[in-house]
Design an enzyme around this catalytic site. Structure first.
Site, PDB file in Angstrom:
ATOM      1  N   GLY A   1       0.807  -1.219   0.000  1.00 27.54           N
ATOM      2  CA  GLY A   1       0.000   0.000   0.000  1.00 27.54           C
ATOM      3  C   GLY A   1       0.838   1.265   0.000  1.00 27.54           C
TER       4      GLY A   1
ATOM      5  CE  LYS B   1      -6.750   1.950  11.413  1.00 30.67           C
ATOM      6  NZ  LYS B   1      -5.764   0.898  11.024  1.00 30.67           N
TER       7      LYS B   1
ATOM      8  CE1 TYR C   1      -9.985   3.597   8.192  1.00 30.92           C
ATOM      9  CE2 TYR C   1     -10.283   5.919   8.693  1.00 30.92           C
ATOM     10  CZ  TYR C   1      -9.451   4.849   8.430  1.00 30.92           C
ATOM     11  OH  TYR C   1      -8.081   5.027   8.426  1.00 30.92           O
TER      12      TYR C   1
ATOM     13  CB  THR D   1      -7.471   7.036  11.313  1.00 34.90           C
ATOM     14  OG1 THR D   1      -8.111   8.144  10.680  1.00 34.90           O
ATOM     15  CG2 THR D   1      -8.540   6.272  12.106  1.00 34.90           C
ATOM     16  CG  ASP D   2      -7.512  12.366  10.952  1.00 35.77           C
ATOM     17  OD1 ASP D   2      -7.748  11.281  10.358  1.00 35.77           O
ATOM     18  OD2 ASP D   2      -7.572  13.461  10.364  1.00 35.77           O
TER      19      ASP D   2
END
Length: 315
Positions: A19, A144, A140, A117-118
């Site tokens: 990725g 996470k 999402y 993630t933020d």
């Protein structure tokens, strides 16, 4: 002489190495005297090991065969709309596989860095410190955050590294939410609506890769390096502002780009401003920031459809 040849003795395993982020992380460790092994799934061969992270036997085997000192877990379903449409598959990868990897890492005493993630924050009271209470708005962000909990429950010494929207040297423009706008920027014959509501902090994958390596190297000397960390670019911009900056970097017009200041209606809910406070890593002397214009030029020039340049080359 033979003893002068430095064979990298420190071993690092990178998941999601095919990725956008994983490729940069692999390269950063590999070029800095680490023995790096990357694993991917669909895009794995021949450079990387093909490992299905949902197959716990395959995960156990590669970890026990390679015996890494560090594992950087970049693999995830990162597309909010895909997570919403395939919640079970997304939860398997973002939560279950992360917890299992943490357990396996603990079993061999490896330091695990879980990339988060933020989007674990609701974006109503930025900037966010590592100690601030998360409140994800979409599935999402929820998966996470559950992944973070699964990691820290299964591995007391693991690290969680939260980062915002990424860009870098993409294989396809769709690989990043930042670079995907380049076609809209280039086709100036057609007006394009661009979000000018959500405040983002575009972050170069090379910078995140440096953070991962510096964190790993510090941890090898200091076991207190664990828990949650934030890293982010420091240039606040909406998608509209990013698009204008991209246009400017390539001397392209931006008059066809239309800023949309309304809160987006379609797709997964998104936080207005989930700015991450990075002072914890900065105090440790960890980090690197590539200015957006320089980073985006380096990332996008292969995709530039430049009439003038074509004329120079072909006529």
């Amino acid at each position: 002489t033979l003893e002068d040849i430095d064979i990298p003795s420190r071993r690092v395993l990178i998941t999601g190495a095919t990725g956008l982020l994983g490729r940069a992380v692999f390269k950063e460790f590999n070029e800095n005297n680490w023995n790096a092994v990357g694993c991917g799934y669909r895009r794995a061969q021949p450079k990387f090991e093909q490992v299905n992270l949902l197959n716990s036997v395959a995960v156990h085997d590669i970890i026990h065969d390679f015996q890494p000192h560090v594992i950087v877990h970049c693999a995830a379903e990162r597309r909010p709309d895909v997570v919403e449409s395939q919640p079970d598959a997304a939860s398997q990868l973002n939560v279950a596989a992360s917890g299992n990897l943490a357990k396996e890492a603990a079993g061999i005493g490896a330091f695990l860095i879980y990339i988060s993630t933020d989007y674990v924050f609701d974006g109503t009271s930025p900037p966010y410190k590592e100690t601030d209470v998360p409140n994800p708005l979409n599935l999402y962000g929820k998966t996470k955050l559950e992944g973070e909990k699964a990691v820290l429950e299964n591995n007391e010494g693991a690290a969680v590294l939260r980062i915002p929207v990424l860009y870098g040297e993409v294989e396809r423009l769709e690989e990043s939410a930042v670079t995907v706008m380049f076609d809209k920027v280039q086709f100036s014959n057609k007006s394009a609506n661009m979000d000018h509501w959500q405040q983002r902090f575009p972050t170069n994958v090379k910078d995140v890769a440096v953070v991962c390596r510096q964190l790993a190297e510090k941890r090898m000397l200091d076991p207190s390096i664990k828990g949650t960390f934030h890293w982010s670019g420091n240039e606040q911009m909406t998608k509209y502002e990013m698009a204008c900056a991209i246009a400017d970097a390539f001397n392209l017009p931006s008059s066809h780009l239309r800023p949309i200041t309304d809160c987006p209606v379609v797709g997964a809910l998104r936080p207005r401003n989930a700015q991450l406070d990075c002072s914890k890593l900065e105090m440790l002397g960890i980090g690197q920031r590539t200015p957006f214009r320089a980073g985006i030029k380096e990332s996008l020039w292969p995709f530039l459809i430049d009439k003038r340049w074509r004329q120079t080359v072909f006529h």
